[in-house]
Scaffold this active site. Structure first.
Site: not given
Ligand code: IMP
Length: 177
Positions: A101, A104, A166
């Site tokens: 997804d 980071d 989500r």
């Protein structure tokens, strides 16, 4: 504006824009893997929506499987250990494309990649829907990237804040109080 638990989030990217970008990624992957049957490995939970949308837009035969990662502090000397959970398929000699997804700090993906490469795939590629370049703590090569975003906390399109958000079809960013 929306509220999840105690925090407010404001709209950042519309669903249409996200899905247009995923279509572009799927077209690129379909071209690059023409004549092959890659094995997609989607990292749960966050990538489920991205993975579903991408798979629908592929024009090549493909397999998909899912894995979860658990990280725990083993001992102070070895630091954080990351385990791959739920991977049943053999990765050996497969063209592997990992679906994530968001990248980071990149630390999770660094460990996932290391462990998958140890299983001898014939190739390895990474597709990530979002990436926060400013947050990166280790060099990670993203072969297929949807959006570079600012170093701010986001929710929606699979991403959560403490379990919530989500299912939102757009992407939202944490509102600074
Ligand atoms: P990394 O190891 O720091 O790259 O973290 C990767 C994981 O942290 C992602 O797969 C997400 O599950 C989670 N994460 C990182 N940034 C965000 C965010 O802005 N919102 C929600 N989850 C995030």
């Amino acid at each position: 504006m929306i509220k999840l638990h105690d925090k407010h989030f404001e709209p950042m990217l519309k669903n249409e824009l996200i899905e247009t970008e995923i279509q572009r990624m799927a077209t690129q992957i379909s071209q690059d893997y023409a004549g092959k049957t890659p094995l997609f490995i989607a990292i749960l939970n966050g990538s489920f929506m991205f993975a579903a949308q991408l798979m629908k837009s592929l024009t090549i035969p493909a397999e998909i499987t899912f894995l979860r990662v658990s990280s725990y502090q083993a001992t102070s000397s070895t630091g954080k250990v990351l385990e791959l959970l739920g991977l049943q398929e053999s990765v050996e000699n497969r063209e592997v494309i990992v679906l994530e997804d968001i990248i980071d700090t990149g630390l999770t993906m660094e460990k996932i990649k290391e462990q998958l490469l140890a299983k001898n795939p014939s190739s390895f590629a990474l597709a990530s829907l979002f990436h926060k370049p400013e947050a990166l703590k280790t060099p990670i090569e993203i072969d297929y990237l949807g959006f570079k975003i600012e170093n701010k906390f986001v929710v929606g399109y699979g991403l959560d804040y403490d379990g919530l958000g989500r299912n939102l079809s757009d992407l939202y960013v944490l509102k600074e109080e």
